[in-house]
Write an enzyme that holds these catalytic residues in place. Sequence first.
Site, PDB file in Angstrom:
ATOM      1  N   MET A 270       0.829  -1.206   0.000  1.00 17.66           N
ATOM      2  CA  MET A 270       0.000   0.000   0.000  1.00 17.66           C
ATOM      3  C   MET A 270       0.862   1.254   0.000  1.00 17.66           C
ATOM      4  O   MET A 270       1.754   1.403   0.831  1.00 17.66           O
ATOM      5  CB  MET A 270      -0.918  -0.014   1.235  1.00 17.66           C
ATOM      6  CG  MET A 270      -1.754   1.237   1.396  1.00 17.66           C
ATOM      7  SD  MET A 270      -2.942   1.427   0.025  1.00 17.66           S
ATOM      8  CE  MET A 270      -3.046   3.216  -0.049  1.00 17.66           C
ATOM      9  N   GLU A 305       4.601   0.720  -6.050  1.00 15.08           N
ATOM     10  CA  GLU A 305       4.227   1.602  -4.939  1.00 15.08           C
ATOM     11  C   GLU A 305       4.999   2.916  -5.011  1.00 15.08           C
ATOM     12  O   GLU A 305       4.457   3.982  -4.695  1.00 15.08           O
ATOM     13  CB  GLU A 305       4.460   0.905  -3.593  1.00 15.08           C
ATOM     14  CG  GLU A 305       3.760  -0.452  -3.419  1.00 15.08           C
ATOM     15  CD  GLU A 305       2.273  -0.450  -3.763  1.00 15.08           C
ATOM     16  OE1 GLU A 305       1.632   0.625  -3.677  1.00 15.08           O
ATOM     17  OE2 GLU A 305       1.746  -1.524  -4.137  1.00 15.08           O
ATOM     18  N   HIS A 308       3.389   5.262  -7.327  1.00 15.24           N
ATOM     19  CA  HIS A 308       2.209   5.907  -6.739  1.00 15.24           C
ATOM     20  C   HIS A 308       2.561   7.192  -5.978  1.00 15.24           C
ATOM     21  O   HIS A 308       1.678   8.025  -5.759  1.00 15.24           O
ATOM     22  CB  HIS A 308       1.535   4.968  -5.739  1.00 15.24           C
ATOM     23  CG  HIS A 308       0.562   3.986  -6.334  1.00 15.24           C
ATOM     24  ND1 HIS A 308      -0.417   4.352  -7.228  1.00 15.24           N
ATOM     25  CD2 HIS A 308       0.388   2.660  -6.102  1.00 15.24           C
ATOM     26  CE1 HIS A 308      -1.147   3.269  -7.525  1.00 15.24           C
ATOM     27  NE2 HIS A 308      -0.670   2.237  -6.863  1.00 15.24           N
ATOM     28  N   GLU A 327      -4.118   2.949 -10.537  1.00 15.74           N
ATOM     29  CA  GLU A 327      -3.584   1.583 -10.545  1.00 15.74           C
ATOM     30  C   GLU A 327      -3.067   1.146 -11.913  1.00 15.74           C
ATOM     31  O   GLU A 327      -2.072   0.443 -12.007  1.00 15.74           O
ATOM     32  CB  GLU A 327      -4.632   0.599 -10.019  1.00 15.74           C
ATOM     33  CG  GLU A 327      -5.014   0.838  -8.555  1.00 15.74           C
ATOM     34  CD  GLU A 327      -3.810   0.773  -7.606  1.00 15.74           C
ATOM     35  OE1 GLU A 327      -2.735   0.299  -8.010  1.00 15.74           O
ATOM     36  OE2 GLU A 327      -3.959   1.213  -6.449  1.00 15.74           O
TER      37      GLU A 327
HETATM   38  N1  BES Z   1      -3.263   0.749  -3.757  1.00 15.21           N
HETATM   39  C1  BES Z   1      -3.010  -0.632  -3.879  1.00 15.21           C
HETATM   40  C2  BES Z   1      -3.415  -1.421  -2.658  1.00 15.21           C
HETATM   41  C3  BES Z   1      -4.902  -1.536  -2.519  1.00 15.21           C
HETATM   42  C4  BES Z   1      -5.609  -2.324  -3.386  1.00 15.21           C
HETATM   43  C5  BES Z   1      -5.580  -0.874  -1.519  1.00 15.21           C
HETATM   44  C6  BES Z   1      -6.985  -2.422  -3.248  1.00 15.21           C
HETATM   45  C7  BES Z   1      -6.944  -0.971  -1.390  1.00 15.21           C
HETATM   46  C8  BES Z   1      -7.655  -1.740  -2.272  1.00 15.21           C
HETATM   47  C9  BES Z   1      -1.537  -0.904  -4.156  1.00 15.21           C
HETATM   48  O1  BES Z   1      -0.866   0.087  -4.832  1.00 15.21           O
HETATM   49  C10 BES Z   1      -1.514  -2.105  -5.040  1.00 15.21           C
HETATM   50  O2  BES Z   1      -1.863  -2.010  -6.173  1.00 15.21           O
HETATM   51  N2  BES Z   1      -1.126  -3.251  -4.472  1.00 15.21           N
HETATM   52  C11 BES Z   1      -1.135  -4.505  -5.156  1.00 15.21           C
HETATM   53  C12 BES Z   1       0.246  -4.962  -5.432  1.00 15.21           C
HETATM   54  C13 BES Z   1       0.732  -4.322  -6.681  1.00 15.21           C
HETATM   55  C14 BES Z   1       2.181  -4.473  -6.896  1.00 15.21           C
HETATM   56  C15 BES Z   1       0.008  -4.852  -7.896  1.00 15.21           C
HETATM   57  C16 BES Z   1      -1.837  -5.497  -4.274  1.00 15.21           C
HETATM   58  O3  BES Z   1      -1.993  -5.205  -3.098  1.00 15.21           O
HETATM   59  O4  BES Z   1      -2.210  -6.538  -4.775  1.00 15.21           O
HETATM   60 ZN    ZN Z   2      -1.314   0.209  -6.835  1.00 14.86          ZN
END
Ligand code: BES
Ligand code: ZN
Length: 862
Positions: A270, A305, A308, A327
């Site tokens: 996150m 991350e 982001h 995303e």
């Molecule tokens: N912002 C997301 C985490 C997130 C996802 C928070 C859904 C709330 C709801 C983070 O940047 C993210 O995309 N994490 C991915 C891993 C990423 C490398 C693809 C995850 O948590 O799967």
């Molecule tokens: Zn993300």
Amino acid sequence: MENNGYRLPRYARPRRYELELRPDLGSATFDGTENVLVDVLETTDRLVLNAVDLVVSHVELATPGGEVLRPEVRPDPSEQQLTLVFPKPLAPGDSHRLTLEFSGRLSDHLRGFYRSTYRDESGGERVIATTQFESTDARRAFPCWDEPDFKATFQVTIVCDPELAAFSNAPVESRHPRDDGRVEVRFAETIAMSTYLVAFVVGPFEATEPVVAAGVPVRVVATPAKLRLASFAVEVAAHAIDFLAGYFGIPYPGTKLDHVAVPDFSFGAMENLGCVVYRENLLLVDPETAAQTELQRIATVVAHETAHMWFGDLVTMRWWNGIWLNEAFATFMELTTADAYRPEWQVWTAFGAGKSAAMVTDALRSTRPVEYPVGRPEEAEAMFDVLTYQKGGSVLRMMEQYLGADTFRKGISHYLATHAYGNTETSDLWDALESVSGEPVGSIMESWIHQGGYPVVSVERGDSPAAVVLSQRRFVYDGRSSAERWAVPVNLRASVGGEVHRERVLLGDPLDTVTFPGPVDWVVVNDGAWGFYRTRYSPELWQALRDAGPAGVLDPLERLGLVSDAWAAVVSADGDLGDWADVAATVAADADPDVWGAVLGALGLLHLISADPDPRGAEGGAADRGALEGFAHRLAAPVWERLGWDPPPGEDERTAVGRGRVLLALGEIASDRAVAAEATRRVRLHLADSRAGVLAPDVVGPAAQVAVAAGDAGIWEELLDAYRRSDKPQDKLRYLYSLAHTPDPGLRLRTLELSVGEEVRAQDAPFLVAAVLSRPGQAQAWRWLESRWEDLSSRLPTNLVLRVVEAVTAFVDAGLATEVHRFCETHDTGITELRLAQILERMDLNVAVASRLRGTLSGSLG
Ligand code: BES
Ligand code: ZN
């Protein structure tokens, strides 16, 4: 602004939060005090903000004139709001000072301000308090205007036990002992940012020495015994921030960057500004013993991350319907960054699997456009799926390739600079790209972002030998035609009299002719394979390509595209399994890991079909199984012959990954006894002494799976024991998930039971159950799930419940599918209607494919 009940009114805005939180880890409670500077824009007698499960004990407001008002507090739990009604109206003006005292519990559900635990080296339980706020859970930690466009600065103070460390978005400004024996850790003020990006992490953590990159200190934070696994993350984190600051041409928006590994975490990672939180296995690793895929995953997650920090944190979508902006872009940048870090990994080729996965969901009737309306909090959460990440990322890649990498980069940089510290709509991105490129970006992207689905582009010879004719229609598995059109950037590569020529068209109409400078020998339609569409060659053009020898003519991503298109044709009852087998045999002649990944996906389904009891009698099932085993053997054995168990020194990373995939095909799908016996022998030696060098890091996982699948009960116990003993996050998960491959009903049951027991963390449980559900033995696994549903789902936040339910998309039995439908009608899984519809449609589709193919494998694969 629509006035839905769950949206906050906009006549007042927070400007600055001063937040003090006092967690008590022992009793799993916290209390807090906050001072919020509020700008009142219109006269009002009330302020509405968000809060959930917090007890607010005191509220007062000091007006700019110095008057102190005590409002009446009206909680509205159903809308997760708090309305403060003042005895007299507040006049418009800056800097009303709102003070709240509140308290809450540290939850066990991996969201809001929650509790994580682990055992230290002496076996004692240690407690951590940490946060996860995206999308809408900051309101569980402190009352706030919890919507992404209410940007404000945050000055956080944490009061905790003196032996604990505390981290938040900004650097520590001071650390003072208090009279009550606790310490007060005060952090600097942040930039103006959204509430979902606030973080505090408190526990017995240690940090690596800071490395300065992009002008700021970068550290990795972990529990003490695991800090020795931080060096790889430090290196990729430093690379990522440097590369991204250069790519965007904009300095890093914070003043420090910590990457924190916590033992319990519901997502992968996150992007809290300056304080990114991860699962341990996505940050901490021993590079000596890790598989390439594990290292690459860490490099891409850290890059994602870090991207982001600009795309999401500095510039933020106005509302959750625009989450794809965050995303998809972070996905695009994770690959661009990792590609710059290690070009030899060819991460864009590996992303072919992600693109294929998105093309599966996006070929369903129940798909949705990438940008999609979002209202209530659970709808925001449902947006995090393959369409947002993988389709969104693929479409951005398509646009980048179309505009040219440098023009695209300049457009992004312009977008970020224009909207820094602000909020945006999707159209703002198109405007920036248009102003830099002069191309009609908005109108090209319209069909990809605001319309669900994607096209299949058919190609056949035209009137002259130099011409080919392209046509488009929507690709849907159910085959029903529909009238949508896309602006498809089609890149073609043809051999013209033995020389390679390239042409580019923007296919907007249903039909278009492309003329090359001379007669076309063969043509590749999706040159480079970055287009988000499928290709259908006329039989003659496919034959021409096949004669040219795809292994030499096509790059791995193009070959991956071919098999995945051929498989999609099988699924949509539009192509023969025999044709797919022909394509697979043509493209999988070397050990390319991503081509093999695509082939394995289809083999896995065929494996399920042939392993499942055949309604037409055991005879038919055995014939299918024999045909599949023979086919997989013919495909994999010659490649394995060349690869062998032990990599030669200096072998490239891709071959190393390919070895593991070919091993799975041979050991588990083809059921090669000799290979399985050798896998079992080597796993045993490896477990006895991991430094003996009998298993290369990339084959430990596959070999363990093959050994378990071959049915050795002893090895299952040994791997369970290894799971318990190992202290490296990757090793633990390899061993744990290998247990799911057992063919033994008793051991399968024990595997499933682990997911509701003490030994497996809630964060890992759904993946273990999903692994069992997607293998032979589905009926048993499903019965277990039904009986244990309460015990399992009560441990999990919704995003993880989804991981379990999603696994039914691998079901191949009509009777089971009926049970799943009934189950979903009678249980509240918390999954949104649309996501559930996609899951069920995919399952039904799979069942239909299975019933069509059952009994035909020996005809098609023979
Ligand atoms: N912002 C997301 C985490 C997130 C996802 C928070 C859904 C709330 C709801 C983070 O940047 C993210 O995309 N994490 C991915 C891993 C990423 C490398 C693809 C995850 O948590 O799967
Ligand atoms: Zn993300």
